[in-house]
Design a protein around this motif. Structure first.
Motif, PDB file in Angstrom:
ATOM      1  N   ARG A   1      -3.157  -9.150  -7.842  1.00  0.00           N
ATOM      2  CA  ARG A   1      -2.798  -7.467  -8.424  1.00  0.00           C
ATOM      3  C   ARG A   1      -2.286  -7.578  -9.137  1.00  0.00           C
ATOM      4  O   ARG A   1      -2.074  -6.996 -10.564  1.00  0.00           O
TER       5      ARG A   1
ATOM      6  N   ASN B   1      -1.421  -0.706   7.637  1.00  0.00           N
ATOM      7  CA  ASN B   1      -2.614  -1.286   5.728  1.00  0.00           C
ATOM      8  C   ASN B   1      -3.327  -2.140   6.240  1.00  0.00           C
ATOM      9  O   ASN B   1      -3.903  -2.692   5.217  1.00  0.00           O
TER      10      ASN B   1
ATOM     11  N   ARG C   1       0.526   8.288  -2.921  1.00  0.00           N
ATOM     12  CA  ARG C   1      -0.633   9.337  -3.669  1.00  0.00           C
ATOM     13  C   ARG C   1      -1.047  10.129  -3.133  1.00  0.00           C
ATOM     14  O   ARG C   1      -1.236  11.392  -3.550  1.00  0.00           O
ATOM     15  N   TRP C   2      -1.866  10.390  -1.568  1.00  0.00           N
ATOM     16  CA  TRP C   2      -1.866  10.677  -0.934  1.00  0.00           C
ATOM     17  C   TRP C   2      -1.183  11.790  -0.151  1.00  0.00           C
ATOM     18  O   TRP C   2      -1.785  13.402  -0.599  1.00  0.00           O
TER      19      TRP C   2
ATOM     20  N   LEU D   1      -9.033   1.334   4.099  1.00  0.00           N
ATOM     21  CA  LEU D   1      -8.463   2.834   4.059  1.00  0.00           C
ATOM     22  C   LEU D   1      -8.460   3.833   4.181  1.00  0.00           C
ATOM     23  O   LEU D   1      -7.062   4.699   4.506  1.00  0.00           O
TER      24      LEU D   1
ATOM     25  N   GLY E   1       0.358  -1.418  -0.199  1.00  0.00           N
ATOM     26  CA  GLY E   1      -0.028  -0.041   0.112  1.00  0.00           C
ATOM     27  C   GLY E   1       0.764   1.456  -0.080  1.00  0.00           C
ATOM     28  O   GLY E   1       0.328   2.144   0.185  1.00  0.00           O
TER      29      GLY E   1
ATOM     30  N   SER F   1       2.018   2.853  -2.055  1.00  0.00           N
ATOM     31  CA  SER F   1       1.705   3.684  -3.777  1.00  0.00           C
ATOM     32  C   SER F   1       0.774   4.162  -3.511  1.00  0.00           C
ATOM     33  O   SER F   1       0.341   5.640  -3.580  1.00  0.00           O
ATOM     34  N   THR F   2      -0.124   3.750  -2.641  1.00  0.00           N
ATOM     35  CA  THR F   2      -1.800   4.477  -1.356  1.00  0.00           C
ATOM     36  C   THR F   2      -1.271   5.851  -1.296  1.00  0.00           C
ATOM     37  O   THR F   2      -1.571   7.174  -1.555  1.00  0.00           O
TER      38      THR F   2
ATOM     39  N   LYS G   1      -5.185   6.274   5.904  1.00  0.00           N
ATOM     40  CA  LYS G   1      -5.518   7.376   5.560  1.00  0.00           C
ATOM     41  C   LYS G   1      -5.136   8.828   7.032  1.00  0.00           C
ATOM     42  O   LYS G   1      -4.737   9.771   7.222  1.00  0.00           O
TER      43      LYS G   1
END
Length: 200
Positions: free
Chosen positions: A147, A178, A20-21, A182, A14, A16-17, A186
């Motif tokens: 994935r 994680n 991105r945030w 999600l 996770g 990359s997620t 976050k």
């Protein structure tokens, strides 16, 4: 003052997620995966070196690097993975360092170094803080298989190319768990930004 955050994780953890945030919040990201592709693009010395080592069989019909073919070779043979890293590692480090120097000139509050091999390649030495996005090994394996459409053997080979997340967790200054939703992940990122007065 600019805070340099070294962000890492495992394959399919996770990271990359989370990266991105940080980008969504307006902070610049220096992404090692993006740079890794740039340094072996057609016409680069990186690609020429790889072709000389692994033969032109690793190229697509239009002369680009076939990452799946190369991955099948190096993830099944640690010696060949080390040879790949010996070529691409210095090229990636040079470009990441260049971008970091350039970004620091504009003095953003935070710069994120998004590096899968943060600890393995000693990038923590140029970061002020390190953050790992953590999941347990069975979850990581399941997510990676799903994935990338890999069988269990191929997924485990890729996971074995990096340090276990348990080891990275012990070294990191901040751990983002994680394993839940999600939204819960976050919230931990928001807490970090609030703690370091980086909320925009």
């Amino acid at each position: 003052m600019t805070l340099v955050l070294g962000l890492t994780g495992g394959i399919a953890s996770g990271k990359s997620t989370v990266s991105r945030w940080f980008g969504d919040y307006g902070y610049p990201i220096i992404d090692a995966d993006v740079i890794a592709r740039q340094v072996v693009a057609p016409g680069t010395s990186g690609l020429r070196q790889l072709t000389a080592l692994f033969t032109p069989a690793i190229l697509t019909a239009d002369g680009a690097l076939d990452r799946k073919k190369l991955g099948a070779i190096v993830f099944a043979d640690r010696r060949q993975l080390a040879q790949l890293t010996a070529i691409t590692g210095p090229l990636i480090r040079q470009e990441m360092t260049r971008q970091l120097v350039e970004l620091k000139r504009s003095a953003p509050g935070l710069i994120v170094l998004d590096v899968p091999l943060l600890f393995e390649a000693h990038y923590q030495q140029i970061a002020d803080l390190t953050m790992v996005v953590y999941v347990d090994a069975p979850t990581e394996l399941q997510r990676l298989m799903q994935r990338d459409q890999l069988n269990e053997t191929a997924a485990k080979q890729r996971m074995a190319s990096q340090w276990p997340l348990v080891a990275k967790r012990q070294l990191a200054d901040i751990v983002i768990d994680n394993t839940q939703s999600l939204a819960a992940t976050k919230q931990q990122v928001v807490k970090f930004l609030t703690q370091y007065d980086l909320q925009k």
